[in-house]
Design an enzyme around this catalytic site. Structure first.
Site, PDB file in Angstrom:
ATOM      1  N   PRO A 236     -78.024 -75.019   0.867  1.00 44.82           N
ATOM      2  CA  PRO A 236     -77.403 -74.032   1.758  1.00 44.82           C
ATOM      3  C   PRO A 236     -77.523 -74.420   3.229  1.00 44.82           C
ATOM      4  O   PRO A 236     -78.525 -74.996   3.652  1.00 44.82           O
ATOM      5  CB  PRO A 236     -78.223 -72.765   1.480  1.00 44.82           C
ATOM      6  CG  PRO A 236     -79.570 -73.273   1.101  1.00 44.82           C
ATOM      7  CD  PRO A 236     -79.352 -74.590   0.396  1.00 44.82           C
ATOM      8  N   GLY A 237     -76.522 -74.117   3.992  1.00 42.18           N
ATOM      9  CA  GLY A 237     -76.553 -74.333   5.434  1.00 42.18           C
ATOM     10  C   GLY A 237     -76.217 -73.041   6.161  1.00 42.18           C
ATOM     11  O   GLY A 237     -77.085 -72.340   6.688  1.00 42.18           O
ATOM     12  N   ARG A 238     -74.933 -72.692   6.119  1.00 41.09           N
ATOM     13  CA  ARG A 238     -74.430 -71.534   6.857  1.00 41.09           C
ATOM     14  C   ARG A 238     -75.207 -70.248   6.559  1.00 41.09           C
ATOM     15  O   ARG A 238     -75.514 -69.478   7.464  1.00 41.09           O
ATOM     16  CB  ARG A 238     -72.952 -71.326   6.483  1.00 41.09           C
ATOM     17  CG  ARG A 238     -72.208 -70.323   7.348  1.00 41.09           C
ATOM     18  CD  ARG A 238     -70.809 -70.058   6.768  1.00 41.09           C
ATOM     19  NE  ARG A 238     -70.092 -71.264   6.459  1.00 41.09           N
ATOM     20  CZ  ARG A 238     -69.248 -71.875   7.283  1.00 41.09           C
ATOM     21  NH1 ARG A 238     -68.992 -71.366   8.459  1.00 41.09           N
ATOM     22  NH2 ARG A 238     -68.646 -72.999   6.914  1.00 41.09           N
TER      23      ARG A 238
ATOM     24  N   CYS B 261     -58.760 -78.171  28.954  1.00 44.57           N
ATOM     25  CA  CYS B 261     -57.311 -78.293  29.124  1.00 44.57           C
ATOM     26  C   CYS B 261     -56.610 -78.478  27.776  1.00 44.57           C
ATOM     27  O   CYS B 261     -56.111 -79.560  27.458  1.00 44.57           O
ATOM     28  CB  CYS B 261     -57.010 -79.448  30.055  1.00 44.57           C
ATOM     29  SG  CYS B 261     -57.790 -79.186  31.643  1.00 44.57           S
ATOM     30  N   GLU B 262     -56.626 -77.450  26.963  1.00 45.84           N
ATOM     31  CA  GLU B 262     -55.953 -77.417  25.668  1.00 45.84           C
ATOM     32  C   GLU B 262     -55.579 -75.964  25.400  1.00 45.84           C
ATOM     33  O   GLU B 262     -56.411 -75.075  25.600  1.00 45.84           O
ATOM     34  CB  GLU B 262     -56.902 -77.836  24.523  1.00 45.84           C
ATOM     35  CG  GLU B 262     -57.463 -79.224  24.590  1.00 45.84           C
ATOM     36  CD  GLU B 262     -56.501 -80.288  24.081  1.00 45.84           C
ATOM     37  OE1 GLU B 262     -55.488 -79.930  23.443  1.00 45.84           O
ATOM     38  OE2 GLU B 262     -56.770 -81.469  24.352  1.00 45.84           O
TER      39      GLU B 262
ATOM     40  N   TYR C  99     -72.702 -74.725  12.414  1.00 46.32           N
ATOM     41  CA  TYR C  99     -71.493 -75.468  12.794  1.00 46.32           C
ATOM     42  C   TYR C  99     -71.058 -75.091  14.208  1.00 46.32           C
ATOM     43  O   TYR C  99     -69.872 -75.049  14.525  1.00 46.32           O
ATOM     44  CB  TYR C  99     -70.368 -75.261  11.757  1.00 46.32           C
ATOM     45  CG  TYR C  99     -70.848 -75.562  10.357  1.00 46.32           C
ATOM     46  CD1 TYR C  99     -71.106 -76.878   9.978  1.00 46.32           C
ATOM     47  CD2 TYR C  99     -71.120 -74.557   9.439  1.00 46.32           C
ATOM     48  CE1 TYR C  99     -71.604 -77.173   8.723  1.00 46.32           C
ATOM     49  CE2 TYR C  99     -71.623 -74.835   8.181  1.00 46.32           C
ATOM     50  CZ  TYR C  99     -71.858 -76.145   7.819  1.00 46.32           C
ATOM     51  OH  TYR C  99     -72.360 -76.438   6.580  1.00 46.32           O
TER      52      TYR C  99
END
Ligand code: PLP
Length: 432
Positions: free
Chosen positions: A289-291, A358-359, A386
């Site tokens: 598990p991570g999240r 700038c996107e 993440y």
């Protein structure tokens, strides 16, 4: 229980004011709650311990997915709780070791392991390589031969179940690049078992991320169990079964399955299978598990720079951007946005919260009703997983600092980068 809550109108992490942290460490700033981290890990560890009372001791191992948040302080806290680690690069192995983690509790996932990464992992005698293809198996066999070792191996099978999540984070379907196809798994195991420098020890899968329902995971488990039984008939007896990670968290109004409920069902099936069929010794169960461990344990603090009220849209330009938190730009992911200080007099309007990069894709949240003034602090919620690990230096923006809160104490666990550090490794070509 959330460890981010209002006290006297100010958002706190545990007993620490986020306003005070922004004042002390500036913004953008990642803030983590140690207590949240410990509780989320314990949901796994407690269920595993309950299972171990019925099975053999040491019958389960939680291998935290390092790529979700690899800060040394996070890894160190989890290592102290007995966590193993799921890594996807040699760099992550070095982080685990630097944080005091045990390399013999490390499993190495990923489709593209390099030769040097294999050598590094073998030199630290990691628990297992999660091999994702036949060519990888041959490379690992050759490298283990060179160093005179035997590499412990699990094959990542692709159980072809639909995790029903975002296509970018779904990994268990036939069309995904991960793992070996379910139909080819038996052949791959026969190949692996015949290689001189490979020890076949396990089987693994990871079908996707941010899963709200555990049904696809239990379906994958059933398919993996079938393979373990078929392999046992050919005298390929596995020591562990690794079901991957993937349990989701609340970003908006999701209702993810509780970790304890999922593990209860999962261990229930494993125990029933053991009693009914499986002849081998007690098989160990691994998780990645991570999240679900770190996602809700962190927020990204940012300060409103400018308000642009237009005919069509209102923008709140903040000092955090897509380079700090990429998930909205990458997956159109939703993150809650909370005002750190409540009860402002300014009128509420609908804002897009955008960064300075700038996107046009540089937004953190869209269409949020907020009552804002310049200089206000916002907390972008559920940013522990993440977040920092996907941060970049696009636009030569130094990455944010990170703070770990423990009760009323705050620890700076990563300094803010300086611009000079960002180009310190570069050089201009000399005129000949
Ligand atoms: C990313 C990843 C995980 C962790 O997934 P979460 O959804 O964060 O739990 C586990 N295993 C593998 C192989 C991964 O790539």
């Amino acid at each position: 229980m959330s460890h981010f809550s209002y006290r006297n109108g100010v958002l706190h992490a545990e007993q620490t004011s986020l306003s005070a942290l922004a004042e002390q460490y500036a913004t953008p700033l990642y803030v983590y709650s140690k207590q949240a981290l410990v509780e989320n890990f314990s949901a796994y560890a407690d269920a595993c311990r309950a299972h171990e009372r019925g099975a053999a001791a040491d019958a389960a191992l939680v291998c935290y997915s390092v790529k979700s948040n690899s800060n040394l302080a996070v890894l160190n806290i989890l290592a102290q709780l007995g966590s193993g680690f799921d890594i996807v690069s040699g760099g992550e192995l070095l982080r685990v070791i630097a944080a005091g983690g045990d390399p013999r509790k490390v499993i190495f996932s990923g489709v593209g392991k390099g030769r040097d990464e294999m050598r590094l992992a073998l030199s630290h005698d990691i628990l297992c390589f999660n091999v994702e293809s036949i060519p990888e198996l041959h490379r690992l066999n050759a490298i283990a031969g060179e160093t005179g070792q035997r590499a412990r191996v699990s094959l990542r099978v692709n159980p072809n179940v639909d995790a029903k999540t975002h296509p970018y984070i779904s990994t268990g379907l036939k069309e995904n690049k991960f793992g070996v196809a379910y139909e080819d798994a038996m052949d791959c195991y026969r190949t692996a078992a015949a290689l001189p420098n490979i020890d076949v020890v396990g089987i693994d899968c990871h079908i996707g991320s941010q899963l709200l329902d555990d049904a696809p995971l239990l379906e994958a488990l059933d398919k993996v169990i079938d393979l373990v039984d078929l392999l046992a008939q050919e005298d390929i007896v596995l020591h562990h079964l690794d079901i991957g990670g993937g349990i989701g968290i609340i970003y908006d109004d999701e209702v993810p399955v509780a970790v304890g409920d999922y593990l209860k069902r999962l261990f229930g099936r494993i125990n029933a299978w053991r009693e009914a069929k499986y002849q081998g010794k007690g098989i160990k169960v691994l998780f990645e598990p991570g999240r679900s461990i770190v996602g809700n344990a962190g927020v990204l603090l940012t300060e409103v720079q400018y308000l642009k009220h237009g005919a069509e849209k209102n923008f709140a330009v903040v000092d955090a951007a897509m380079n700090d938190l990429m998930r909205p730009a990458l997956y159109e992911a939703y993150h809650g946005v909370q005002q750190v200080e409540q009860h402002r007099d300014s009128a509420a309007r609908t804002y897009d919260v955008v960064g300075p990069v700038c996107e046009s894709g540089d937004w953190l949240a869209r269409n949020r009703t907020l009552a804002l003034q310049e200089g206000d602090l916002l907390a972008v919620m559920s940013a522990g997983a993440y977040g920092m690990t996907m941060a970049s230096n696009y636009n030569t923006r130094p990455r944010a600092a990170e703070v770990m809160v423990d009760g009323d104490k705050a620890h700076l666990v990563r300094q803010r980068e300086s611009a000079a550090q960002l180009f310190a490794l570069e050089s201009i070509i000399s005129r000949g």
